[in-house]
Design a protein around this motif. Sequence first.
Motif, PDB file in Angstrom:
ATOM      1  N   ARG A   1      68.453  35.154  41.384  1.00 36.18           N
ATOM      2  CA  ARG A   1      69.618  34.295  41.178  1.00 36.18           C
ATOM      3  C   ARG A   1      70.365  34.582  39.878  1.00 36.18           C
ATOM      4  O   ARG A   1      71.607  34.578  39.871  1.00 36.18           O
ATOM      5  CB  ARG A   1      69.194  32.824  41.241  1.00 36.18           C
ATOM      6  CG  ARG A   1      68.697  32.436  42.628  1.00 36.18           C
ATOM      7  CD  ARG A   1      68.291  30.989  42.693  1.00 36.18           C
ATOM      8  NE  ARG A   1      67.672  30.674  43.977  1.00 36.18           N
ATOM      9  CZ  ARG A   1      67.209  29.483  44.300  1.00 36.18           C
ATOM     10  NH1 ARG A   1      67.298  28.479  43.441  1.00 36.18           N
ATOM     11  NH2 ARG A   1      66.649  29.287  45.485  1.00 36.18           N
ATOM     12  N   PRO A   2      69.674  34.833  38.758  1.00 36.82           N
ATOM     13  CA  PRO A   2      70.435  35.219  37.559  1.00 36.82           C
ATOM     14  C   PRO A   2      71.267  36.480  37.769  1.00 36.82           C
ATOM     15  O   PRO A   2      72.377  36.584  37.239  1.00 36.82           O
ATOM     16  CB  PRO A   2      69.334  35.443  36.510  1.00 36.82           C
ATOM     17  CG  PRO A   2      68.205  34.591  36.961  1.00 36.82           C
ATOM     18  CD  PRO A   2      68.234  34.646  38.457  1.00 36.82           C
ATOM     19  N   ILE A   3      70.757  37.424  38.551  1.00 42.22           N
ATOM     20  CA  ILE A   3      71.523  38.634  38.830  1.00 42.22           C
ATOM     21  C   ILE A   3      72.749  38.296  39.666  1.00 42.22           C
ATOM     22  O   ILE A   3      73.867  38.734  39.389  1.00 42.22           O
ATOM     23  CB  ILE A   3      70.650  39.675  39.568  1.00 42.22           C
ATOM     24  CG1 ILE A   3      69.421  40.021  38.737  1.00 42.22           C
ATOM     25  CG2 ILE A   3      71.454  40.931  39.879  1.00 42.22           C
ATOM     26  CD1 ILE A   3      68.423  40.909  39.460  1.00 42.22           C
ATOM     27  N   LEU A   4      72.531  37.496  40.722  1.00 45.21           N
ATOM     28  CA  LEU A   4      73.634  37.083  41.595  1.00 45.21           C
ATOM     29  C   LEU A   4      74.713  36.350  40.805  1.00 45.21           C
ATOM     30  O   LEU A   4      75.919  36.631  40.944  1.00 45.21           O
ATOM     31  CB  LEU A   4      73.092  36.195  42.716  1.00 45.21           C
ATOM     32  CG  LEU A   4      74.117  35.614  43.690  1.00 45.21           C
ATOM     33  CD1 LEU A   4      74.752  36.715  44.537  1.00 45.21           C
ATOM     34  CD2 LEU A   4      73.458  34.566  44.604  1.00 45.21           C
ATOM     35  N   LEU A   5      74.308  35.423  39.948  1.00 49.14           N
ATOM     36  CA  LEU A   5      75.267  34.633  39.183  1.00 49.14           C
ATOM     37  C   LEU A   5      75.975  35.473  38.120  1.00 49.14           C
ATOM     38  O   LEU A   5      77.145  35.227  37.805  1.00 49.14           O
ATOM     39  CB  LEU A   5      74.553  33.455  38.529  1.00 49.14           C
ATOM     40  CG  LEU A   5      74.063  32.371  39.504  1.00 49.14           C
ATOM     41  CD1 LEU A   5      73.096  31.424  38.817  1.00 49.14           C
ATOM     42  CD2 LEU A   5      75.233  31.597  40.083  1.00 49.14           C
ATOM     43  N   SER A   6      75.276  36.462  37.571  1.00 52.17           N
ATOM     44  CA  SER A   6      75.915  37.270  36.532  1.00 52.17           C
ATOM     45  C   SER A   6      77.025  38.135  37.099  1.00 52.17           C
ATOM     46  O   SER A   6      78.017  38.412  36.417  1.00 52.17           O
ATOM     47  CB  SER A   6      74.863  38.161  35.852  1.00 52.17           C
ATOM     48  OG  SER A   6      74.405  39.166  36.732  1.00 52.17           O
ATOM     49  N   TYR A   7      76.893  38.564  38.346  1.00 55.76           N
ATOM     50  CA  TYR A   7      77.921  39.399  38.959  1.00 55.76           C
ATOM     51  C   TYR A   7      79.021  38.576  39.620  1.00 55.76           C
ATOM     52  O   TYR A   7      80.192  38.955  39.592  1.00 55.76           O
ATOM     53  CB  TYR A   7      77.291  40.334  39.991  1.00 55.76           C
ATOM     54  CG  TYR A   7      76.652  41.548  39.384  1.00 55.76           C
ATOM     55  CD1 TYR A   7      77.413  42.645  38.993  1.00 55.76           C
ATOM     56  CD2 TYR A   7      75.282  41.588  39.169  1.00 55.76           C
ATOM     57  CE1 TYR A   7      76.822  43.753  38.409  1.00 55.76           C
ATOM     58  CE2 TYR A   7      74.675  42.686  38.596  1.00 55.76           C
ATOM     59  CZ  TYR A   7      75.455  43.770  38.210  1.00 55.76           C
ATOM     60  OH  TYR A   7      74.870  44.865  37.635  1.00 55.76           O
ATOM     61  N   TRP A   8      78.648  37.454  40.230  1.00 57.46           N
ATOM     62  CA  TRP A   8      79.621  36.742  41.059  1.00 57.46           C
ATOM     63  C   TRP A   8      79.818  35.273  40.690  1.00 57.46           C
ATOM     64  O   TRP A   8      80.641  34.595  41.297  1.00 57.46           O
ATOM     65  CB  TRP A   8      79.196  36.839  42.528  1.00 57.46           C
ATOM     66  CG  TRP A   8      79.029  38.258  42.972  1.00 57.46           C
ATOM     67  CD1 TRP A   8      77.863  38.921  43.224  1.00 57.46           C
ATOM     68  CD2 TRP A   8      80.069  39.218  43.197  1.00 57.46           C
ATOM     69  NE1 TRP A   8      78.098  40.219  43.599  1.00 57.46           N
ATOM     70  CE2 TRP A   8      79.457  40.435  43.584  1.00 57.46           C
ATOM     71  CE3 TRP A   8      81.458  39.172  43.096  1.00 57.46           C
ATOM     72  CZ2 TRP A   8      80.184  41.585  43.888  1.00 57.46           C
ATOM     73  CZ3 TRP A   8      82.176  40.318  43.384  1.00 57.46           C
ATOM     74  CH2 TRP A   8      81.542  41.501  43.780  1.00 57.46           C
ATOM     75  N   GLY A   9      79.087  34.773  39.707  1.00 58.83           N
ATOM     76  CA  GLY A   9      79.239  33.381  39.298  1.00 58.83           C
ATOM     77  C   GLY A   9      80.445  33.168  38.403  1.00 58.83           C
ATOM     78  O   GLY A   9      81.200  34.091  38.097  1.00 58.83           O
ATOM     79  N   ASN A  10      80.607  31.948  37.948  1.00 59.10           N
ATOM     80  CA  ASN A  10      81.722  31.585  37.057  1.00 59.10           C
ATOM     81  C   ASN A  10      83.081  31.966  37.649  1.00 59.10           C
ATOM     82  O   ASN A  10      84.010  32.337  36.943  1.00 59.10           O
ATOM     83  CB  ASN A  10      81.557  32.259  35.683  1.00 59.10           C
ATOM     84  CG  ASN A  10      80.456  31.604  34.873  1.00 59.10           C
ATOM     85  OD1 ASN A  10      80.241  30.405  34.973  1.00 59.10           O
ATOM     86  ND2 ASN A  10      79.758  32.401  34.089  1.00 59.10           N
ATOM     87  N   ASN A  11      83.156  31.942  38.968  1.00 60.76           N
ATOM     88  CA  ASN A  11      84.412  32.201  39.679  1.00 60.76           C
ATOM     89  C   ASN A  11      84.989  33.580  39.343  1.00 60.76           C
ATOM     90  O   ASN A  11      86.194  33.774  39.226  1.00 60.76           O
ATOM     91  CB  ASN A  11      85.445  31.122  39.348  1.00 60.76           C
ATOM     92  CG  ASN A  11      86.373  30.871  40.522  1.00 60.76           C
ATOM     93  OD1 ASN A  11      85.956  30.905  41.678  1.00 60.76           O
ATOM     94  ND2 ASN A  11      87.641  30.614  40.242  1.00 60.76           N
TER      95      ASN A  11
END
Length: 610
Positions: A460-470
């Motif tokens: 999840r940290p990997i997913l959020l780092s690439y695609w999170g924060n809009n």
Amino acid sequence: MSHVLPWVWKAESKRLLWLLGLTFALIVTFQYFDLPYSISSLFSSTKIPVSRNSTSLIGDREHRNSNLTPAMAPSFSQNNSTLVDDSAPAAFPPSLPTPNSSPVKENATAVAPAASVEGPAALPGLKPSPVKDNATVHVPSAKAPAALPSLNPSPVNENATGPVASAGNPPSLPMPSTKKDAGDASPVVRFVPEVKENFKKSDPVVMSISEMSKQLRQNRISLNRIAKKPKWVTKPDLELLQAKRDIENAPIDDKDPLLYAPLYRNVSIFKRSYEMMEKMLKVYVYKEGDKPIMHTPKLGGIYSSEGWFMKLIESNNKYVTKDATKAHLFYLPFSSQMLVETLYVKNSHSHRNLIRYLKDYIDFISIKYPFWNRTSGADHFLAACHDWAPSETRKHFSSSIRALCNSDVKEGFVFGKDTSLPETYVRDPKKPLSNIGGKSASKRPRLAFFAGQPDHGYVRPILLSYWGNNKDPDLKIFGKLPRSKGNKNYLQFMKTSKYCICAKGYEVNSPRVVEAIFYDCVPVIISDNFVPPFFGVLNWESFAVFVFEKDIPNLKKILMSISERRYRQMQMRVKRVQKHFLWHVKPEKYDMFHMILHSVWFNRVFQISV
């Protein structure tokens, strides 16, 4: 000679003493720093891989029922979370083809703090074995791994018509770009961390869905050939043999309106097998075992699958028999969730006493009844959803059929014997089917959606780092969403998105897989080595997308490569397969209860040997 040349003797003595002292100092230094090993490793042709960090097995994810209060567990390796025990049997028979093995662990054991744990006394007429203190368990290193090098993105076929995933050993993930966020930030994001340079790598040994299918076919043959014959043959054994012949020779029948053929590996075999199950299957449920571990299902929360199955099988009159001599299968009615809540000693960093409890239970019923010993437990089965269930049952239930939510190839899941239990998060046990359904394919403006605890696991940290924060307005990738009445924000996103991202947490399984199906959303499963539910029957690639963890940077490219026509086809199939993932207070044909029972029946039929 010392009398003849005293000065020479004196000089030689001093030189000898200096030489001995220097030699002793060098030996001590080499032993202290382990220099011989270090020097030899520099010139060795092989390198010892270091195990990846792991996270807690306790499974306290964001979907955990707030009423559950088990003590916190230690961090065990996901590759092998079993206790250190050299006597434990291999997960696969010696002559059976096995999945790619895990890399060798380095410094993976540690002595847990002493915990005086008394064995359970719940079983009538049985004194449980005492639990040893200072149990040795696998505990991963607390150090974070090194930064990840860059990766050339995998090419994506623009004309792809199905799920996209790369084969082979995935390389390390690249670091995300420093490009500023695109679009307006979503007001519902509570917390989305930026990935750290030292976040953990994904497992380098990955089994693709096609490789799993191949393994399943091989094991169907191998398990039947090497299956241990029962000590004596019974009438139910002969009935299973006849059922096997009938299923193998099933007539082609792909016109059943209730069974859409593309959803299944072989719809004709599934239909015939299901008919034979309805016609002859009898299950004996053991009455032994005291509450709350035995016969006490919980119908709400993240582990509710084991509870619902226990409730429905124990109250069933069609399949359950009171005459054990007529039974084809024997059900072991324990709750893996209640086992942890009841017996796990807080901060003990060991679940040895949980394993001992189950061993004592098996010993008790094997003494009281002849059925377990007749087949070494091959005709017995369990349904367990807690994260620890694979390691708790791996040794003493090695011959039994295990229906597991945590169906991880690396945790000893055996294709053709074990079955993947769907993880369902039931919010309201009185209304398990509330809010089912979603918008049509044409009314889903968002490409993909995910929301979940950002610190659960390494994916999840990997997913959020690439695609999170809009970062991309087409991908709504969030951390934990703010609380809302009835969880409306979360449900609304799932009901109005084309694809629902099912990223693993601490373990490979996730309730999002079934939730996506509930809300007519195409599941995008990002969890290496996860065996999806009912894998032996369903053709998952016809209605779901599988993305390797290493391909997270290419997530949007993969989804965009799926044509609109293909997406609509998959979404239609999700709606058709939905009936297999529903709990009913009174079981209905082809529903979740019957599919779990059929998976166990199907595996038993194809490994019967007399």
